[in-house]
Design an enzyme around this catalytic site. Structure first.
Site, PDB file in Angstrom:
ATOM      1  CG  HIS A 288      -1.902   1.080   1.382  1.00 38.01           C
ATOM      2  ND1 HIS A 288      -3.052   1.243   0.697  1.00 38.01           N
ATOM      3  CD2 HIS A 288      -1.548   2.527   1.694  1.00 38.01           C
ATOM      4  CE1 HIS A 288      -3.775   2.323   0.975  1.00 38.01           C
ATOM      5  NE2 HIS A 288      -2.838   3.034   1.601  1.00 38.01           N
ATOM      6  CB  CYS A 289       2.172   3.280  -2.702  1.00 37.31           C
ATOM      7  SG  CYS A 289       3.152   4.749  -3.150  1.00 37.31           S
ATOM      8  CB  VAL A 290       1.370   6.394   2.183  1.00 34.40           C
ATOM      9  CG1 VAL A 290       1.262   5.497   3.143  1.00 34.40           C
ATOM     10  CG2 VAL A 290       2.911   6.708   2.035  1.00 34.40           C
TER      11      VAL A 290
END
Length: 435
Positions: A288-290
């Protein structure tokens, strides 16, 4: 008589409900389900009054009170819009105000620049761990990334281009790179490969397949070609399953727990994982890329790599043009560490501060890009790497920089060929990739 009496409640339930009045541009329905107005944003806030009273009397404010205050602020922070005021995500605002202030303060003196440019990554990491621990979505990093691009480009146009050393061709090339970054980010923000809940018929079929698994034991049912119930092709530990996303439900047998997501209520293929932040399963989930506020999965992994590559090339090119303008007759590397007279005027000092800010961001993105290239070369996802490190499985090379689980590795060329074809056949997978 009993039948007539039984019909009376049915007639009462058919009473027509009054229609709700349409909202004007400044009205909205708050979190309590009541109609409210934008002008009343500072009225009747018991949580805020209690927090201020405790702060004035030097009493400690409870964390629950702070959370209630933030929830109230985020619910009342709205802008007028057609058919009701729209809520503004409060995590978008800090970069818009703090980034220009910090960079301009850092350009006043060399020591101020060192303090500010050191504190910015520390604050960003602190906020990341805070939101990651609470498993919350945030637009802070997406806002920071987009606003950083826009602000760096604005400083370049205002301070660097007027000095006359950047021609129209270089400016057009840099502008095209910025547009390509935005396009790649738009593609990366799309559906990463979410696994939706199946239709009722499909759910019944999945249940029958799971019952077949329970009866036949280690045999392979027809609904799961190439399935291996021993878990030899799946390195997910039971301990990690109970911590991250439980795969068993009340009606699911133990034999099918390796495929089953109890939260999404579906059977998922190999390498698919449940994202606790997005709250949904993603096909071939990497992480999950912020920075894009989304997962990186099967359908957007290529666009994510493209966005990183274009950003690195554009950022390095912009840094080179800026240093060549404010530090003439010096190489780029030398000017980055030794540029005498750069703090003599405010314009060159601001450009030099923005260069170092861009170098910090570019360095962090280069590290992420390098890790992604290594993982693709060994056909592992970041999720699988983290699990292998926790379970102490797989081969670790170069002080842990490379983690090869050996599970899906088919060689360098075949790994990259498989990555280049991700998302083209979302419903067909090799037999060895089916759990």
């Amino acid at each position: 008589t009993t039948q007539k009496g039984a019909m009376k409640p049915v007639k009462k339930t058919k009473a027509e409900e009054p229609e709700l009045e349409p909202l004007c541009c400044c009205e909205y329905i708050d979190r309590n389900g009541e109609k409210n107005h934008v002008a009343a944003c500072l009225c009747d806030c018991q949580d805020l009054d209690e927090g201020c009273d405790r702060w004035i009397t030097c009493k400690s404010v409870q964390p629950e009170t702070c959370e209630k205050i933030m929830d109230t602020i985020s619910d009342r922070l709205r802008i007028p819009w057609l058919r009701g005021a729209k809520k503004v995500n409060i995590s978008i605002l800090p970069p818009l105000f703090l980034l220009p202030v910090f960079l301009r303060v850092a350009s006043w003196h060399f020591l101020l620049g060192a303090v500010v440019l050191t504190s910015l990554p520390v604050l960003a990491l602190w906020y990341y761990y805070l939101t990651h621990r609470r498993k919350e979505q945030t637009l802070f990093f997406l806002s920071l990334g987009l606003f950083s691009l826009g602000y760096m480009y604005y400083v370049f146009l205002q301070e660097v281009v007027p000095k006359g050393r950047v021609g129209p061709t270089r400016l057009a090339l840099l502008s095209c790179g910025l547009l390509l970054i935005l396009f790649a980010l738009y593609r990366a923000k799309k559906n990463p490969g979410y696994l939706r809940n199946p239709a009722p018929n499909d759910r019944a079929l999945s249940g029958s397949q799971l019952e077949c698994l329970n009866r036949k034991g280690p045999e392979k049912p027809k609904g799961f070609p190439g399935a291996d119930l021993s878990g030899g092709l799946n390195n997910r530990a039971p301990k990690d399953e109970t911590k991250d996303s439980p795969r068993t439900s009340a009606g699911s047998p133990a034999k099918g727990k390796e495929d089953w997501c109890a939260k999404c209520q579906l059977v998922r293929p190999a390498r698919a994982w449940h994202c606790r932040i997005c709250g949904i399963c993603v096909r071939r989930m990497d992480h999950h890329c912020v920075w894009i506020n989304s997962c990186v999965g099967e359908s957007n992994h290529q666009a994510f790599i493209l966005a990183l590559l274009v950003f690195l090339l554009t950022s390095i090119y912009g840094i080179t043009l800026t240093l060549d303008t404010i530090c003439t007759d010096r190489s780029v590397f030398t000017a980055l560490f030794y540029c005498p007279g750069v703090y003599a005027n405010y314009s060159s000092a601001l450009c030099f501060t923005c260069v170092w800010y861009s170098v910090i961001i570019t360095g962090s993105m280069a590290y992420i890009f390098l890790i992604q290239l290594i993982n693709i070369s060994y056909n592992v996802t970041e999720r699988e790497v983290q699990q292998a490190l926790r379970q102490k499985t797989g081969r670790r090379l170069l002080c842990g920089l490379i983690v090869d689980t050996g599970q899906y590795n088919r060689g360098f060329l075949r790994n990259w060929h498989q990555f280049s074809t991700l998302g083209t056949h979302p419903f067909h997978h090799p037999a060895e990739d089916i759990v």
